[in-house]
Design an enzyme around this catalytic site. Structure first.
Site, PDB file in Angstrom:
ATOM      1  N   ASP A 136      20.990  32.678  23.084  1.00 15.99           N
ATOM      2  CA  ASP A 136      21.294  32.697  21.652  1.00 15.99           C
ATOM      3  C   ASP A 136      22.552  31.885  21.353  1.00 15.99           C
ATOM      4  O   ASP A 136      23.459  31.791  22.185  1.00 15.99           O
ATOM      5  CB  ASP A 136      21.463  34.157  21.192  1.00 15.99           C
ATOM      6  CG  ASP A 136      21.358  34.294  19.682  1.00 15.99           C
ATOM      7  OD1 ASP A 136      20.803  33.391  19.026  1.00 15.99           O
ATOM      8  OD2 ASP A 136      21.839  35.323  19.154  1.00 15.99           O
ATOM      9  N   ASN A 166      10.908  34.603  15.442  1.00 17.01           N
ATOM     10  CA  ASN A 166      11.465  33.271  15.160  1.00 17.01           C
ATOM     11  C   ASN A 166      10.474  32.399  14.380  1.00 17.01           C
ATOM     12  O   ASN A 166      10.859  31.428  13.725  1.00 17.01           O
ATOM     13  CB  ASN A 166      11.852  32.531  16.446  1.00 17.01           C
ATOM     14  CG  ASN A 166      13.066  33.108  17.153  1.00 17.01           C
ATOM     15  OD1 ASN A 166      13.192  32.993  18.370  1.00 17.01           O
ATOM     16  ND2 ASN A 166      13.981  33.719  16.405  1.00 17.01           N
TER      17      ASN A 166
END
Ligand code: IPE
Ligand code: IPE
Ligand code: MG
Length: 230
Positions: A17, A65
């Protein structure tokens, strides 16, 4: 820490991330961060293999996502197109195999074919596996396994249930690393993480280099894993 004191986890899983924030700091589009993240991922695979890790699972795209702007998702597909044509193949030459977990059926046809060819072209005798989590979501994975278990009629135990997951023939992760400063799992390997050690760092993924990976392994080496015992 001395090399001899290191305990090497068999399976390391990484929530990669912070690519977007890394790009933003540089006043660049998010896709620029994803490109840097891909390079960091390839470097991390080499580092993990060199240290003796057997499985490196990388969270590249979650089911959630997919709700991101089309432009960003397209940019990610373009990166897969590029990396499956060259960089991933370089890894094979070094004895690494590539696997995929997640629902790839929704990916564009050409991307799906590149990935399938890539997985099929992996060396058969590999002792190191890069496992790409693509359109992966732990809840979807568990529901899929539950449906398979239900349709088999008889009840299944934990071990049999584990065999219905994408990770069927893999050991559970010993260590889960999350970069980018958030303290959560974001739907990653919820079943498999039952006894994983967790390591969180503020370092944004494109900056997560070999030394950072070593620091995570050092932290893992100092942990006392009890698995519920005394
Ligand atoms: C993680 O980086 C990579 C993917 C989700 C594809 P992000 O894109 O989530 O980066 P941040 O969290 O916005 O910085
Ligand atoms: C987790 O990162 C998914 C990947 C790294 C692929 P996210 O950026 O999607 O997670 P949240 O939204 O901050 O929980
Ligand atoms: Mg993020």
């Amino acid at each position: 820490m001395k090399a001899g004191d290191l305990k090497i986890p068999r399976h390391v899983a990484v929530i990669m991330d912070g690519n977007g924030r890394w790009a933003k700091k540089r006043l660049m589009p998010r896709t620029f961060g994803h490109k840097a993240g891909m390079d960091a991922m390839i470097a991390m695979a080499r580092k993990a293999k060199a240290m003796g890790v057997e499985y490196l699972t990388v969270y590249a795209l979650s089911t959630e996502n997919f709700a991101r702007p089309k432009e960003e998702i397209e940019g990610l597909f373009d990166l897969i197109r590029r990396y499956f044509t060259k960089n991933v193949k370089d890894l094979y030459a070094e004895g690494a195999a590539v696997r995929v977990i997640g629902d790839v059926s929704v990916l564009p046809d050409d991307v799906r074919k590149l990935i399938a060819d890539g997985v099929a072209g992996s060396p058969a005798d590999a002792r190191f596996f890069v496992v790409l989590a693509l359109n992966y979501g732990a809840r979807a994975e568990i529901v899929r396994a539950a449906n398979a278990a239900a349709s088999s009629g008889d009840g299944v135990g934990e071990e049999e249930f584990g065999k219905l997951l994408y990770t069927a023939d893999m050991p559970d992760p010993d260590l889960i690393i999350r970069t980018g400063g958030e303290l959560r799992l974001s739907n990653f390997l919820l079943w498999q993480a039952a006894y994983a050690e967790l390591y969180f760092t503020d370092v944004l993924f494109p900056d997560f280099d070999g030394r950072q990976f070593e620091k995570a392994i050092e932290s893992f080496s100092r942990r006392n894993r009890r698995f519920g015992r005394v």
